[in-house]
Design a protein around this motif. Sequence first.
Motif, PDB file in Angstrom:
ATOM      1  N   ALA A  57       0.962  -1.134  -0.034  1.00 25.78           N
ATOM      2  CA  ALA A  57      -0.244  -0.076  -0.119  1.00 25.78           C
ATOM      3  C   ALA A  57       0.944   1.249   0.094  1.00 25.78           C
ATOM      4  N   ALA A  58       1.730   1.241   0.768  1.00 26.93           N
ATOM      5  CA  ALA A  58       2.769   2.364   1.025  1.00 26.93           C
ATOM      6  C   ALA A  58       3.539   2.806  -0.538  1.00 26.93           C
ATOM      7  N   GLY A  59       3.802   1.735  -1.254  1.00 27.47           N
ATOM      8  CA  GLY A  59       4.458   1.836  -2.578  1.00 27.47           C
ATOM      9  C   GLY A  59       3.334   2.048  -3.408  1.00 27.47           C
ATOM     10  N   THR A  60       2.148   1.865  -3.323  1.00 29.77           N
ATOM     11  CA  THR A  60       0.881   2.301  -4.299  1.00 29.77           C
ATOM     12  C   THR A  60       0.925   3.904  -4.097  1.00 29.77           C
ATOM     13  N   PHE A  61       0.833   4.496  -2.912  1.00 30.37           N
ATOM     14  CA  PHE A  61       0.698   5.756  -2.773  1.00 30.37           C
ATOM     15  C   PHE A  61       1.923   6.567  -3.223  1.00 30.37           C
ATOM     16  N   ALA A  62       3.185   5.583  -3.137  1.00 31.17           N
ATOM     17  CA  ALA A  62       4.230   6.472  -3.520  1.00 31.17           C
ATOM     18  C   ALA A  62       4.056   6.995  -4.784  1.00 31.17           C
ATOM     19  N   ALA A  63       3.731   5.701  -5.704  1.00 30.00           N
ATOM     20  CA  ALA A  63       3.421   6.039  -7.097  1.00 30.00           C
ATOM     21  C   ALA A  63       2.611   7.120  -7.511  1.00 30.00           C
ATOM     22  N   ILE A  64       1.734   7.775  -6.704  1.00 31.76           N
ATOM     23  CA  ILE A  64       0.878   8.733  -7.161  1.00 31.76           C
ATOM     24  C   ILE A  64       1.450  10.133  -6.620  1.00 31.76           C
ATOM     25  N   GLY A  65       2.636   9.935  -5.998  1.00 34.06           N
ATOM     26  CA  GLY A  65       3.332  11.170  -5.419  1.00 34.06           C
ATOM     27  C   GLY A  65       2.858  11.376  -3.820  1.00 34.06           C
ATOM     28  N   SER A  66       2.008  10.808  -3.342  1.00 35.15           N
ATOM     29  CA  SER A  66       1.682  11.054  -1.768  1.00 35.15           C
ATOM     30  C   SER A  66       2.640  10.660  -0.920  1.00 35.15           C
TER      31      SER A  66
END
Length: 211
Positions: A57-66
């Motif tokens: 999940a952390a990687g997912t949000f990193a992908a959108i710049g969060s």
Amino acid sequence: MDLIKNFIDIVLHLDKYLGSVIQTYGTYTYSILFFIIFLETGFVVTPFLPGDSLLFAAGTFAAIGSLNIFYVVILLAFAAILGDTINYHIGKFVGGKIYERENLRLIKREHLLEARDFYEKYGSITIVVGRFIPIIRTFVPFVAGIGQMRYFKFLFYNALGGTLWVLLFTLGGYYFGNLQIVRDHFGLVTIAIIVISLIPAIISFLKRKKR
């Protein structure tokens, strides 16, 4: 019962809850993620905390710049390595006390000697592979400490396993977490991650039972 339901809901909808945490706490989210991974790996009483799914999940949000993917990987790899190190030293302390006594109700001294011999022969691969198995990864460093595995050998494979674990799941989330099919079925993806991670442990259990 409500507590269990709430916990399951959080695990299955980490994307929703992590998004709320990021909006509420901003950069403090890194500290929260660090603390959860540290607890999940550092203490045998907290193996129920999310590990694989949280990294994804952390990687997912990193992908959108969060979140910043570099900070996520570095901080969470350090949390994983530090957690296992603390767990190892707790096990070593407990094991040392047991070695000083001949008879204990639950643990026999000869079993500890066997554990020490096992980790001298196979401990390196156990520490690396154990990282990828939920619950098991929390007990591996503790048992390594009880078995008095040589510390610098443990530290090397602890760092290797922890870094590979964090990289695999955070980058998995970074590159695949925002695919439409994954976003629409994030709960099912979380369950799949947990089940796949448990397969090696289940196979090992079935083999031992068969023998």
